[in-house]
Enzyme design. Structure first.
Site, mmCIF file in Angstrom:
data_model
loop_
_atom_site.group_PDB
_atom_site.id
_atom_site.type_symbol
_atom_site.label_atom_id
_atom_site.label_comp_id
_atom_site.label_asym_id
_atom_site.label_seq_id
_atom_site.Cartn_x
_atom_site.Cartn_y
_atom_site.Cartn_z
ATOM 1 N N ASP A 35 -0.667 32.402 -19.635
ATOM 2 C CA ASP A 35 -1.404 31.151 -19.782
ATOM 3 C C ASP A 35 -2.912 31.371 -19.733
ATOM 4 O O ASP A 35 -3.394 32.287 -19.071
ATOM 5 C CB ASP A 35 -0.975 30.194 -18.651
ATOM 6 C CG ASP A 35 -1.362 28.769 -18.958
ATOM 7 O OD1 ASP A 35 -1.659 28.465 -20.131
ATOM 8 O OD2 ASP A 35 -1.378 27.959 -18.018
ATOM 9 N N ASN A 79 -5.067 31.295 -22.635
ATOM 10 C CA ASN A 79 -5.713 31.826 -23.849
ATOM 11 C C ASN A 79 -6.741 30.832 -24.390
ATOM 12 O O ASN A 79 -7.854 31.211 -24.766
ATOM 13 C CB ASN A 79 -4.668 32.081 -24.956
ATOM 14 C CG ASN A 79 -3.709 33.186 -24.588
ATOM 15 O OD1 ASN A 79 -3.855 33.824 -23.554
ATOM 16 N ND2 ASN A 79 -2.718 33.412 -25.434
ATOM 17 N N ARG A 103 -8.333 28.321 -22.816
ATOM 18 C CA ARG A 103 -9.502 28.149 -21.932
ATOM 19 C C ARG A 103 -10.430 29.361 -21.994
ATOM 20 O O ARG A 103 -11.643 29.235 -21.965
ATOM 21 C CB ARG A 103 -9.031 27.890 -20.488
ATOM 22 C CG ARG A 103 -8.672 26.433 -20.257
ATOM 23 C CD ARG A 103 -7.876 26.253 -19.001
ATOM 24 N NE ARG A 103 -6.501 26.732 -19.177
ATOM 25 C CZ ARG A 103 -5.660 26.956 -18.184
ATOM 26 N NH1 ARG A 103 -6.056 26.790 -16.950
ATOM 27 N NH2 ARG A 103 -4.426 27.354 -18.428
ATOM 28 N N ARG A 122 -9.524 28.506 -30.310
ATOM 29 C CA ARG A 122 -8.404 28.865 -29.428
ATOM 30 C C ARG A 122 -7.689 30.138 -29.888
ATOM 31 O O ARG A 122 -7.250 30.949 -29.078
ATOM 32 C CB ARG A 122 -7.400 27.708 -29.364
ATOM 33 C CG ARG A 122 -7.936 26.453 -28.685
ATOM 34 C CD ARG A 122 -6.896 25.334 -28.757
ATOM 35 N NE ARG A 122 -5.640 25.748 -28.179
ATOM 36 C CZ ARG A 122 -5.366 25.751 -26.865
ATOM 37 N NH1 ARG A 122 -6.271 25.313 -26.022
ATOM 38 N NH2 ARG A 122 -4.218 26.161 -26.424
ATOM 39 N N HIS A 159 -5.780 33.736 -28.233
ATOM 40 C CA HIS A 159 -4.443 34.297 -28.496
ATOM 41 C C HIS A 159 -4.566 35.742 -29.001
ATOM 42 O O HIS A 159 -3.781 36.608 -28.629
ATOM 43 C CB HIS A 159 -3.704 33.445 -29.528
ATOM 44 C CG HIS A 159 -3.434 32.034 -29.066
ATOM 45 N ND1 HIS A 159 -2.949 31.746 -27.818
ATOM 46 C CD2 HIS A 159 -3.600 30.839 -29.689
ATOM 47 C CE1 HIS A 159 -2.808 30.432 -27.696
ATOM 48 N NE2 HIS A 159 -3.208 29.851 -28.805
ATOM 49 N N ILE A 168 9.614 25.990 -26.238
ATOM 50 C CA ILE A 168 10.078 24.937 -27.166
ATOM 51 C C ILE A 168 9.017 23.835 -27.237
ATOM 52 O O ILE A 168 8.716 23.299 -28.303
ATOM 53 C CB ILE A 168 11.458 24.399 -26.727
ATOM 54 C CG1 ILE A 168 12.514 25.492 -26.978
ATOM 55 C CG2 ILE A 168 11.810 23.105 -27.476
ATOM 56 C CD1 ILE A 168 13.939 25.093 -26.696
ATOM 57 N N GLU A 169 8.387 23.560 -26.099
ATOM 58 C CA GLU A 169 7.347 22.513 -26.056
ATOM 59 C C GLU A 169 6.112 22.908 -26.884
ATOM 60 O O GLU A 169 5.396 22.040 -27.381
ATOM 61 C CB GLU A 169 6.923 22.236 -24.605
ATOM 62 C CG GLU A 169 7.985 21.543 -23.753
ATOM 63 C CD GLU A 169 9.137 22.452 -23.321
ATOM 64 O OE1 GLU A 169 8.958 23.691 -23.267
ATOM 65 O OE2 GLU A 169 10.233 21.918 -23.038
ATOM 66 N N LEU A 197 11.858 50.895 -21.121
ATOM 67 C CA LEU A 197 11.599 49.490 -20.789
ATOM 68 C C LEU A 197 12.343 48.532 -21.730
ATOM 69 O O LEU A 197 12.316 48.716 -22.942
ATOM 70 C CB LEU A 197 10.083 49.232 -20.911
ATOM 71 C CG LEU A 197 9.616 47.785 -20.811
ATOM 72 C CD1 LEU A 197 9.804 47.231 -19.400
ATOM 73 C CD2 LEU A 197 8.138 47.658 -21.215
ATOM 74 N N ARG A 199 2.788 26.401 -11.719
ATOM 75 C CA ARG A 199 3.957 25.758 -12.340
ATOM 76 C C ARG A 199 4.866 26.807 -12.969
ATOM 77 O O ARG A 199 4.422 27.865 -13.374
ATOM 78 C CB ARG A 199 3.510 24.842 -13.506
ATOM 79 C CG ARG A 199 2.919 23.528 -13.145
ATOM 80 C CD ARG A 199 2.840 22.647 -14.407
ATOM 81 N NE ARG A 199 1.956 23.217 -15.414
ATOM 82 C CZ ARG A 199 0.629 23.092 -15.411
ATOM 83 N NH1 ARG A 199 0.035 22.420 -14.451
ATOM 84 N NH2 ARG A 199 -0.101 23.642 -16.363
ATOM 85 N N GLU A 210 10.005 36.298 -6.685
ATOM 86 C CA GLU A 210 8.716 36.179 -5.985
ATOM 87 C C GLU A 210 7.667 35.740 -7.002
ATOM 88 O O GLU A 210 7.632 36.257 -8.119
ATOM 89 C CB GLU A 210 8.323 37.540 -5.382
ATOM 90 C CG GLU A 210 9.247 38.008 -4.279
ATOM 91 C CD GLU A 210 9.198 37.116 -3.038
ATOM 92 O OE1 GLU A 210 8.099 36.622 -2.707
ATOM 93 O OE2 GLU A 210 10.254 36.889 -2.432
HETATM 94 C C1 FPP Z 1 -0.675 30.047 -23.511
HETATM 95 O O1 FPP Z 1 -2.076 29.858 -23.452
HETATM 96 C C2 FPP Z 1 -0.324 31.067 -24.520
HETATM 97 C C3 FPP Z 1 0.484 30.859 -25.592
HETATM 98 C C4 FPP Z 1 1.119 29.560 -25.902
HETATM 99 C C5 FPP Z 1 0.738 31.924 -26.592
HETATM 100 C C6 FPP Z 1 0.919 33.306 -26.056
HETATM 101 C C7 FPP Z 1 0.910 34.259 -27.191
HETATM 102 C C8 FPP Z 1 0.280 35.449 -27.218
HETATM 103 C C9 FPP Z 1 -0.405 36.044 -26.069
HETATM 104 C C10 FPP Z 1 0.210 36.256 -28.474
HETATM 105 C C11 FPP Z 1 1.490 36.692 -29.120
HETATM 106 C C12 FPP Z 1 2.543 37.280 -28.246
HETATM 107 C C13 FPP Z 1 3.127 38.502 -28.382
HETATM 108 C C14 FPP Z 1 4.349 38.780 -27.586
HETATM 109 C C15 FPP Z 1 2.590 39.571 -29.250
HETATM 110 P P1 FPP Z 1 -2.635 28.411 -23.798
HETATM 111 O O2 FPP Z 1 -2.896 28.339 -25.260
HETATM 112 O O3 FPP Z 1 -1.691 27.355 -23.296
HETATM 113 O O4 FPP Z 1 -3.975 28.385 -22.966
HETATM 114 P P2 FPP Z 1 -4.672 27.099 -22.310
HETATM 115 O O5 FPP Z 1 -3.713 26.569 -21.275
HETATM 116 O O6 FPP Z 1 -5.900 27.661 -21.710
HETATM 117 O O7 FPP Z 1 -4.951 26.129 -23.407
#
Ligand code: FPP
Length: 247
Positions: free
Chosen positions: A2, A4, A6, A15, A19, A48-49, A113, A176, A189
């Site tokens: 979580d 990305n 922000r 945004r 990512h 899914i959300e 892994l 959360r 944990e």
């Molecule tokens: C949540 O941050 C992140 C995501 C919904 C996407 C995660 C995807 C990647 C890191 C890239 C692709 C993955 C792989 C496995 C190569 P957010 O956008 O909800 O951040 P925010 O809460 O700050 O808005």
């Protein structure tokens, strides 16, 4: 993974830049887990959300995922990583499914892994699906309702081939579970990292594991019952890691 968005907003970037940088964190975390001897790593990459996000962010994320799979599969294979997925992957675009299938097939016999990508996943979806599958088995006369135990139920979840997680790391300081592995994390944990996911690298992974190594996992019992013997046998399913402070 979580934070990305922000991370990007803080820097005045779109945004998707967050990512993009998040993929670097994925790369470093996967590599570090392989080197540490972690047996299972599940990454919550798309819930899914998350389908409810603006169309352009969803399609950019799908493209990013596809590119990451295309660029990384050779290296994952060389590092003996076995890739799998959990989630409603039939909802993913065709090109992503093709790329995933290629990665899963090519890495299928690897023994290092186990990297599981949670894609179009949610814990409630998983549980609902398991209930449906059990009900079908009961109505088809294959299962006696009296024989349904926790183990039987777990065998109908998408994670049936994996142990429950020992450690759940959430980034960006949010407290959360956000519909992740709801059943499976009953006794995991939790480690809440203040870092946004794009800032999360192996040093913070080591911090999380080191913190975990100092926890006492009682599983509802009392301290005296779980305190290790002088020569402790490893509890079943526990990840055996080198002490990160020795690295
Ligand atoms: C949540 O941050 C992140 C995501 C919904 C996407 C995660 C995807 C990647 C890191 C890239 C692709 C993955 C792989 C496995 C190569 P957010 O956008 O909800 O951040 P925010 O809460 O700050 O808005």
């Amino acid at each position: 993974m979580d934070g990305n968005g922000r991370w990007a907003q803080q820097r005045g970037l779109p945004r998707i830049a967050g990512h993009n940088e998040g993929v670097e964190s994925v790369r470093d975390t996967v590599e570090a887990c392989g080197q540490l001897g972690v047996k299972y790593l599940t990454l919550y990459a798309f819930s899914i959300e998350n389908w409810k996000r603006p169309d352009d962010e969803v399609s950019l994320l799908m493209r990013l995922l596809m590119r990451a799979l295309r660029d990384e599969t050779d290296k994952l294979h060389r590092n003996n990583v076995r890739v799998s997925t959990i989630g409603e992957t039939s909802s993913l675009p065709r090109e992503v499914r093709d790329e995933l299938l290629d990665t899963i097939t090519r890495t299928g016999n690897n023994t290092g892994l186990n990297l599981c990508l949670a894609l179009s996943y949610s814990g409630r979806w998983d549980i609902t699906r398991a209930v449906r599958s059990i009900v079908e088995s009961v109505t088809g006369g294959k299962t006696d309702p009296g024989s349904i135990t926790e183990e039987v139920f777990a065998g109908h979840l998408s994670t049936r081939e994996m142990p429950d997680p020992d450690l759940l790391i959430r980034t960006s300081g949010e407290n959360r579970i956000s519909n992740f592995l709801l059943w499976q994390t009953a006794y995991s944990e939790l480690y809440i990292s203040k870092l946004y996911w794009p800032e999360f690298r192996r040093e913070e992974l080591y911090n999380a594991i080191e913190d975990y190594q100092h926890r006492e996992r009682r599983f509802g019992m009392v301290s005296e019952q779980v305190r290790p013997d002088p020569v402790p046998p490893p509890p079943p399913g526990r990840i055996e890691l080198k002490n990160v402070s020795e690295l």
